[in-house]
Design a protein around this motif. Structure first.
Motif, PDB file in Angstrom:
ATOM      1  N   GLU A   1      11.674   0.850  10.154  1.00 39.05           N
ATOM      2  CA  GLU A   1      11.277   0.782  11.567  1.00 39.05           C
ATOM      3  C   GLU A   1      12.462   0.279  12.369  1.00 39.05           C
ATOM      4  O   GLU A   1      13.402  -0.304  11.798  1.00 39.05           O
ATOM      5  CB  GLU A   1      10.060  -0.166  11.695  1.00 39.05           C
ATOM      6  CG  GLU A   1       9.457  -0.306  13.074  1.00 39.05           C
ATOM      7  CD  GLU A   1       9.026   1.018  13.698  1.00 39.05           C
ATOM      8  OE1 GLU A   1       9.910   1.716  14.266  1.00 39.05           O
ATOM      9  OE2 GLU A   1       7.830   1.363  13.626  1.00 39.05           O
TER      10      GLU A   1
ATOM     11  N   LYS B   1       5.146  -3.917  15.311  1.00 38.62           N
ATOM     12  CA  LYS B   1       5.073  -2.467  15.529  1.00 38.62           C
ATOM     13  C   LYS B   1       4.325  -1.760  14.395  1.00 38.62           C
ATOM     14  O   LYS B   1       3.563  -0.832  14.619  1.00 38.62           O
ATOM     15  CB  LYS B   1       6.488  -1.875  15.638  1.00 38.62           C
ATOM     16  CG  LYS B   1       7.127  -2.085  16.990  1.00 38.62           C
ATOM     17  CD  LYS B   1       8.486  -1.414  17.090  1.00 38.62           C
ATOM     18  CE  LYS B   1       8.408   0.009  17.623  1.00 38.62           C
ATOM     19  NZ  LYS B   1       9.755   0.504  18.023  1.00 38.62           N
ATOM     20  N   LEU B   2       4.569  -2.219  13.170  1.00 36.24           N
ATOM     21  CA  LEU B   2       3.974  -1.539  12.012  1.00 36.24           C
ATOM     22  C   LEU B   2       2.473  -1.812  11.881  1.00 36.24           C
ATOM     23  O   LEU B   2       1.737  -0.977  11.347  1.00 36.24           O
ATOM     24  CB  LEU B   2       4.714  -1.938  10.728  1.00 36.24           C
ATOM     25  CG  LEU B   2       6.141  -1.380  10.614  1.00 36.24           C
ATOM     26  CD1 LEU B   2       6.912  -2.065   9.476  1.00 36.24           C
ATOM     27  CD2 LEU B   2       6.135   0.135  10.413  1.00 36.24           C
ATOM     28  N   THR B   3       2.006  -2.959  12.383  1.00 34.04           N
ATOM     29  CA  THR B   3       0.554  -3.185  12.389  1.00 34.04           C
ATOM     30  C   THR B   3      -0.071  -2.389  13.536  1.00 34.04           C
ATOM     31  O   THR B   3      -1.146  -1.825  13.382  1.00 34.04           O
ATOM     32  CB  THR B   3       0.188  -4.681  12.507  1.00 34.04           C
ATOM     33  OG1 THR B   3       0.831  -5.229  13.663  1.00 34.04           O
ATOM     34  CG2 THR B   3       0.579  -5.468  11.277  1.00 34.04           C
ATOM     35  N   ALA B   4       0.632  -2.332  14.671  1.00 32.13           N
ATOM     36  CA  ALA B   4       0.109  -1.569  15.823  1.00 32.13           C
ATOM     37  C   ALA B   4      -0.053  -0.091  15.466  1.00 32.13           C
ATOM     38  O   ALA B   4      -1.007   0.564  15.896  1.00 32.13           O
ATOM     39  CB  ALA B   4       1.034  -1.734  17.028  1.00 32.13           C
ATOM     40  N   SER B   5       0.864   0.431  14.662  1.00 28.31           N
ATOM     41  CA  SER B   5       0.783   1.860  14.299  1.00 28.31           C
ATOM     42  C   SER B   5      -0.135   2.097  13.099  1.00 28.31           C
ATOM     43  O   SER B   5      -0.341   3.246  12.700  1.00 28.31           O
ATOM     44  CB  SER B   5       2.185   2.387  13.981  1.00 28.31           C
ATOM     45  OG  SER B   5       2.662   1.801  12.774  1.00 28.31           O
ATOM     46  N   GLY B   6      -0.666   1.027  12.522  1.00 28.20           N
ATOM     47  CA  GLY B   6      -1.571   1.163  11.382  1.00 28.20           C
ATOM     48  C   GLY B   6      -0.876   1.331  10.034  1.00 28.20           C
ATOM     49  O   GLY B   6      -1.528   1.511   9.011  1.00 28.20           O
ATOM     50  N   THR B   7       0.443   1.252  10.021  1.00 24.41           N
ATOM     51  CA  THR B   7       1.169   1.383   8.752  1.00 24.41           C
ATOM     52  C   THR B   7       0.893   0.172   7.857  1.00 24.41           C
ATOM     53  O   THR B   7       0.682   0.303   6.654  1.00 24.41           O
ATOM     54  CB  THR B   7       2.691   1.508   9.019  1.00 24.41           C
ATOM     55  OG1 THR B   7       2.901   2.540   9.980  1.00 24.41           O
ATOM     56  CG2 THR B   7       3.460   1.811   7.752  1.00 24.41           C
TER      57      THR B   7
END
Ligand SMILES: *Cc1c(COP(=O)(O)O)cnc(C)c1O
Ligand SMILES: [Zn+2]
Length: 434
Positions: A332, A366-372
């Motif tokens: 990311e 960012k990675l939690t917001a995108s569901g990753t």
């Protein structure tokens, strides 16, 4: 069967004696890796031995690198190893940072607790041990940052001459100050990083200097122990994710190699996934992962205030690519604003770190917001460097004067301004009460 150097390239895999002073494969120019025969002891035995060593007063056992020496067995003898008691860095739970990052819980593995304030010490104790073993009297690196601080300290502690090459007009004072104080000969050369690296390679050959840049495979070996120690501290319970910043990508290579070896030997039953976070202005590895078919392209003018990851042409990208793929990982990138805010949040946890380290929390958000990464995931983020490495950045942030490299203002959402008050108890009391 002794340890060997092996070419990283699949199509080559040439092997060389562990005592060859080489940094790339002489056949194909590929990166080198250290290869070991399997250890004699079982994982259960080693786990017990490593735990027992924590109660020992022997310098080697007190080191969070050499305590795990069965995972880095490239020396015949440990008599001349120099340790500054690197490693044994804490795992720190950080609830406010977890909330900010969109997680139920988050733990930081804080490499800023190392003797010179960054994870470079984990690798440097191994690199310097190899220099001693090869009978070298001088070691060198090209760096304005934590590598030079660490190399300077370990070289002096080992009685070696340390030589730091600095690209012209590119000085980070906190880290340069360390190199000077630890006694490294510091040379400022009027050329850019890549030009100086080529120059130093020529000089190394001619003068018998051992190179301790991030290409050095023994530094990677030492950095593997960050993962071994973290798993030991978690009673061998692997997290779901390990998040780290990516610059030259040596640490990504080291973490991946450690996980593969530990998994292969049966220390852990499953592989955690790696999440590598780059700064937007220096994100060639992110670009590669986005469009692998286009191949790797260096960023010619990398820009970020997170100087430790301001790298346009990371030497270890081929290794990092394999390790991210092997672990089912992701890459990311984050903005200057996101790094600055995440850094202030880590500070408010009472923990603190340097800007590059804060890219981890910004990336997690960012990675939690995108569901990753899911909110319930078990996540360890590695804070790579100490808060005090870059005080200028901090002061500017909290006084609203921080600017991105392109001149854009950084909004100080978590500013903590110092206040000027008169010498007057009533006025100060009034201020504190309301
Ligand atoms: C060196 C360094 C990095 C980057 O690590 P790579 O192995 O080059 O990717 C990140 N943070 C800090 C504090 C560093 O010193
Ligand atoms: Zn090769």
């Amino acid at each position: 069967m002794p340890a060997e150097l092996i070419c990283f390239e699949e199509r080559c895999r040439a092997r060389f004696p562990i005592t060859d002073a080489i940094y790339n494969c002489p056949h194909c120019g590929g990166l080198l890796e250290v290869w070991y025969p399997p250890p004699a002891a079982t994982p259960a035995e080693l786990k017990r031995i490593w735990r027992e060593r924590r109660t020992s007063n022997a310098p080697l056992d007190q080191s969070g690198v050499w305590r795990y020496r069965e995972m880095v067995p490239f020396l015949e003898s440990y008599d001349r190893v120099v340790t500054l008691r690197e490693g044994h860095t804490p795992l720190l739970p950080a609830p406010p940072a977890a909330t900010y990052g969109g997680l139920d819980a988050l733990t930081f593995k804080h490499q800023g607790f190392n003797p010179t304030g960054s994870f470079k010490d984990n690798g440097m104790t191994c690199g310097v041990a190899q220099a001693l073993r090869l009978g070298m009297a001088r070691v060198a690196c090209v760096s304005t940052g934590n590598t030079s601080a660490s190399m300077a300290a370990y070289a002096s502690a080992a009685g070696l001459a340390g030589i730091v090459f600095i690209p012209h007009g590119n000085i980070s004072y906190g880290k340069l100050a360390q190199a000077l104080e630890y006694g490294a000969k510091t040379l400022q050369v009027e050329a850019n990083f890549d030009q100086i690296l080529a120059l130093v390679r020529t000089l190394a050959e001619r003068l018998g200097i051992y190179l301790l840049n991030s290409i050095n495979p023994f530094r990677i070996e030492g950095q593997k122990t960050i993962i071994v120690e973290m798993l030991d501290q978690r009673d061998w319970n692997p997290p779901d994710w390990i998040v780290l910043p990516g610059g030259n990508l040596g640490n990504t290579a080291a973490f991946g190699k450690a996980l593969r070896e530990l998994h292969g030997l049966g220390f852990i039953a499953r592989m955690p996934r790696l999440a590598v976070i780059q700064a937007e202005g220096a994100a060639p590895f992110y670009d590669l992962m986005l469009a692998p078919a286009r191949g790797f392209h260096a960023v010619s003018h990398p820009e970020t205030l997170a100087t430790a990851i301001k790298i346009g042409d990371p030497v270890s990208w081929p290794k990092a690519l394999r390790e991210v793929a092997c672990s089912g990982g992701v890459v990311e990138k984050v903005s200057e604003q996101e790094i600055a805010d995440a850094k202030a949040v880590i500070g408010r946890c009472g923990i603190g770190c340097e800007p590059a380290s804060a890219a981890t929390l910004a990336g997690i958000r960012k990675l939690t917001a995108s569901g990753t990464i899911s909110a319930s995931a078990d996540v360890v983020a590695v804070l790579t460097g100490n808060l005090l490495k870059d005080p200028d950045y901090i002061y500017r942030y909290h006084t609203g004067k921080l600017e991105a490299p392109d001149g854009a203002a950084i909004h100080s959402r978590f500013a903590n301004q110092p206040v000027v008050l008169p010498n007057d108890a009533d006025r100060i009391a009034a201020f504190l009460q309301g």
